[in-house]
Enzyme design. Sequence first.
Site, PDB file in Angstrom:
ATOM      1  N   SER A  71     -27.312  37.361 -31.552  1.00 27.94           N
ATOM      2  CA  SER A  71     -27.759  37.375 -32.942  1.00 27.94           C
ATOM      3  C   SER A  71     -28.390  36.025 -33.273  1.00 27.94           C
ATOM      4  CB  SER A  71     -26.588  37.702 -33.865  1.00 27.94           C
ATOM      5  OG  SER A  71     -25.468  36.935 -33.523  1.00 27.94           O
ATOM      6  N   CYS A  72     -29.217  36.057 -34.281  1.00 24.10           N
ATOM      7  CA  CYS A  72     -29.998  34.869 -34.611  1.00 24.10           C
ATOM      8  C   CYS A  72     -29.089  33.748 -35.081  1.00 24.10           C
ATOM      9  CB  CYS A  72     -31.027  35.206 -35.678  1.00 24.10           C
ATOM     10  SG  CYS A  72     -32.429  35.948 -34.842  1.00 24.10           S
ATOM     11  N   PRO A  73     -29.399  32.508 -34.769  1.00 32.17           N
ATOM     12  CA  PRO A  73     -30.686  32.042 -34.230  1.00 32.17           C
ATOM     13  C   PRO A  73     -30.752  31.976 -32.694  1.00 32.17           C
ATOM     14  CG  PRO A  73     -29.340  30.157 -34.753  1.00 32.17           C
ATOM     15  CD  PRO A  73     -28.504  31.374 -35.054  1.00 32.17           C
TER      16      PRO A  73
END
Lengths: 366, 70
Positions: free
Chosen positions: B12-14
């Site tokens: 998942s980001c970042p």
Amino acid sequence: MGEKKWIILNGIVVGLIAVMLVFFGNPVNMGLCIVCFIRDIAGGVGLHRAEVVQYVRPEIIGIVLGAFLMALGKKEYSARGGSSPFTRFVLGFIVIIGALMFLGCPLRMVLRLAGGDLNALFGLIGFVAGIGLGIVFLNKGFTLKRTYSMNKYEGYLLPAINVILLILLISGTATGILFFSKTGPGSKHAPIIIALIAGLIVGGFAQRTRLCMVGGIRDLIMFKDSYLISGFIAIFVTALIGNLVLGYFKLGFAAQAVAHTDGLWNFLGMALAGFASVLLGGCPLRQLILSGEGNIDSVVTVMGMLVGAAFAHNFKLASSAKGPTPYGKIAVLLGFVVVFAIAYLNIDNSVNIKVKGDVKIEASGN
Amino acid sequence: MKLLEIDARGRSCPEPVLLTKKGVENNPSGVKVMVDNTTAKENVKRFGKNAGYKVEVEEKDGEYILILSK
């Protein structure tokens, strides 16, 4: 402009809705506050007995359902989870402890600034510092590991629970299940239908744009990317204008609505919330949106926030207008110890291996 | 010219963007990034464009392959 058009529009809509919700009855500078509203819901279902902050906020129900429906409609709904769930629960718990020291989530921090509450400046500086700390660990290879696909029905549970909460809320005191504040911030709220629609709009829109307060500052520092922070700025400007027009703007430190003037602890509270949020990958609003999209890790984070809010009031950790409590200060300091430990212990060096030539980077790093 | 492959699926980001950034620092001629959610796809794409790369996106079974090249 170009690709930023939608997120700026999203920010304007959120800023307008926040001011309008105050006009329709929410507490001043609290048109929208994810942390405060989750805390109110914890009280509304009786998880804590602080009588002034008990209400099932339809804004939260609307945001979850709005994000869920939008994700379904846009075929972006996908049930996934398994990325260090209990660590996320603990981080969610700690985000709430920090935010309730300050009295507001990052979104309310912006709304407080837009209302002239200068105490929120200490919060903002702390928030940026906390995000900076988190970035140090991200750059060292911090990761909560990958997510996995899950049965799609797993992700239907939270929206279903929100529908049940809505039915109970509409039934009011008739069922005797929910608690409703008679005085204090919990007693101040917009009509259910208005708050619900406001939440649906915010949830649906933010699902599209990925609006996130933590991400805004993080991306600006890490990647010099100003996409997400544009939304943040748009919320501030719109709410500022709205507050000036409707007469809610009051510049200063003293006697601000649902706020205290202890600068150091406003700073530390938001630093803790920012630090834990950046490790989670998003602010409380973003966690709520993701939880509607089927992200079970975010559902677990939201549950951590709910339980954290209950603890915050059961054990007198949350601040009040009078200022922080001694137990709250201890809890924030312990929170830092735990977040530092989590940040350090989840550094995965295998992701950091320098690559030469045509070598694959295996990000799955098991 | 060989492309550096980065598997950021499930991240998942970042993290996908961070891995992409590390990837282009190590191999400035270009990278191939695999992700499995639209947020990561958009973020990696935006990062690539901001860093001056040409970005091509392929979608396959809910997963995305992004090719960043000069």
